[in-house]
Design a protein around this motif. Structure first.
Motif, short mmCIF file in Angstrom:
data_model
loop_
_atom_site.label_atom_id
_atom_site.label_comp_id
_atom_site.label_asym_id
_atom_site.label_seq_id
_atom_site.Cartn_x
_atom_site.Cartn_y
_atom_site.Cartn_z
N PHE A 1 3.18 13.53 -14.67
CA PHE A 1 2.18 12.98 -15.92
C PHE A 1 1.43 14.43 -15.34
O PHE A 1 0.68 14.92 -15.00
N ILE B 1 4.88 10.12 -7.32
CA ILE B 1 6.18 10.14 -8.24
C ILE B 1 4.76 10.20 -9.74
O ILE B 1 5.46 11.70 -10.55
N ASN B 2 4.13 9.66 -9.65
CA ASN B 2 3.55 9.77 -11.55
C ASN B 2 2.30 11.23 -11.34
O ASN B 2 2.59 11.40 -12.18
N GLU B 3 2.23 11.79 -9.88
CA GLU B 3 1.36 12.59 -10.07
C GLU B 3 2.32 14.28 -10.27
O GLU B 3 2.32 15.07 -11.34
N ALA C 1 0.71 -1.21 -0.12
CA ALA C 1 -0.23 -0.04 0.05
C ALA C 1 0.90 1.24 0.04
O ALA C 1 0.60 2.37 -0.94
N GLN C 2 1.85 1.51 0.64
CA GLN C 2 2.74 2.33 1.12
C GLN C 2 3.19 2.34 -0.43
O GLN C 2 3.31 3.63 -1.26
N ALA C 3 4.20 0.92 -0.98
CA ALA C 3 4.32 1.34 -2.49
C ALA C 3 3.33 2.04 -3.39
O ALA C 3 4.01 2.88 -4.55
N VAL C 4 2.43 2.19 -3.61
CA VAL C 4 1.55 2.24 -4.52
C VAL C 4 0.98 3.70 -4.37
O VAL C 4 1.31 4.68 -5.11
N LEU C 5 1.09 3.49 -2.94
CA LEU C 5 0.93 5.39 -3.03
C LEU C 5 2.19 6.82 -3.66
O LEU C 5 2.43 7.76 -3.45
N GLU C 6 3.45 5.65 -2.99
CA GLU C 6 4.86 6.30 -3.49
C GLU C 6 5.11 6.45 -4.83
O GLU C 6 5.00 7.44 -5.30
N LYS C 7 4.95 4.92 -5.95
CA LYS C 7 4.13 5.44 -6.49
C LYS C 7 3.59 6.20 -7.32
O LYS C 7 4.41 7.03 -8.55
N MET C 8 2.39 6.67 -7.00
CA MET C 8 0.65 7.77 -7.13
C MET C 8 1.61 8.59 -7.09
O MET C 8 1.38 9.69 -7.84
#
Lengths: 102, 102, 102, 102
Positions: free
Chosen positions: C102, C97-99, C88-95
């Motif tokens: 893009f 980065i994506n913010e 869950a933390q990895a997903v939030l961190e990656k999102m």
């Protein structure tokens, strides 16, 4: 030597000259094929089926795809080589099986 | 006709005879390659690197792997065909790039 | 325990009870994910993009896809578990980065 | 809302805000999962099984792997979302099937 043996032999020498033979276990090569096939798929993931046709692709995109095809092919020939599999014969055999199935 | 053209031509006829050309967009074929590469990887997933060597594999396992290699190869030749890519040239070009990198 | 920890814990127990922990190296699990992702892709390979929507899929096809999604998810939670990664933390961190991208 | 719904909802908003919904067909998302799973596999391809354990990985390598896990997870939650699949229920159902099989 036929064409596929020829390419396979160049790939084998390339690995040998860099002392990479120890990394080229069948398991590792199968993993490398999955990795490269994933990169090849990624080239097409947001395209429509029609937009994936060669006449719709930019020269640069087509060049990238061409090199991704090469990456999959290099590891596939290498895997067949370390396993002692004749790719051309395997393809013909599989096509005969498919003839019976479809 | 060279060996790869020959195999590619048989694969093309196979698709044509079954009226499968409409399914064989580059996008769909790239997806099929990823699928078959996944099945090939699955053959090796629980093996140790040493246990994946051909002398450690049962005849049946090696036969399964041989046909999975063929599946990836058939779709790879087919993708190159529909895109107008010469696989042998692409492999040689990619190996030259790799020569410069490693 | 949160929902993902809960599922992860059940998957861990399942592996432990079968003495499969020795097979569950990160390398093997990454390979299993590639294998299952390939099977998931294969479900969609000949469909049009529109035909892949849930209202166009038969109940049986959707059930198959659902279980393929589960297979990828099970191995992904298991890989994160053996690596000590909080998904869950990895997903939030990656999102995040994506913010920025893009 | 449970944890997975929560993450799924953030991913949905991210796509909506960028007008990416039209790209997120189940077919395209399954292809993206295969692509990301290939990249995740590539992180491990030349490692030994032992060398793939978290205590053998550099901090940088582990960080890369963590973000690749996140990439697969983001697309997997997104695919489940567009198909109306409840991932947690699918995982539990698949584990029950596996209980019966192994």
């Amino acid at each position: 030597m036929d064409q596929i043996e020829n390419l396979t032999s160049s790939i084998r020498d390339f690995a040998k000259n860099r002392d990479w033979e120890k990394f080229h276990t069948p398991k590792n090569l199968a993993m490398a094929i999955a990795g490269e096939a994933g990169e090849l798929a990624a080239e097409f993931q947001w395209l429509t089926p029609e937009g994936s046709n060669s006449d719709q692709l930019s020269d640069e995109k087509l060049k990238d795809i061409r090199l991704e095809i090469a990456d999959v092919q290099i590891y596939l020939f290498r895997l067949a080589d370390v396993l002692g599999v004749n790719v051309a014969q395997a393809v013909l055999e599989k096509m005969e099986i498919n003839e019976g199935r479809f």
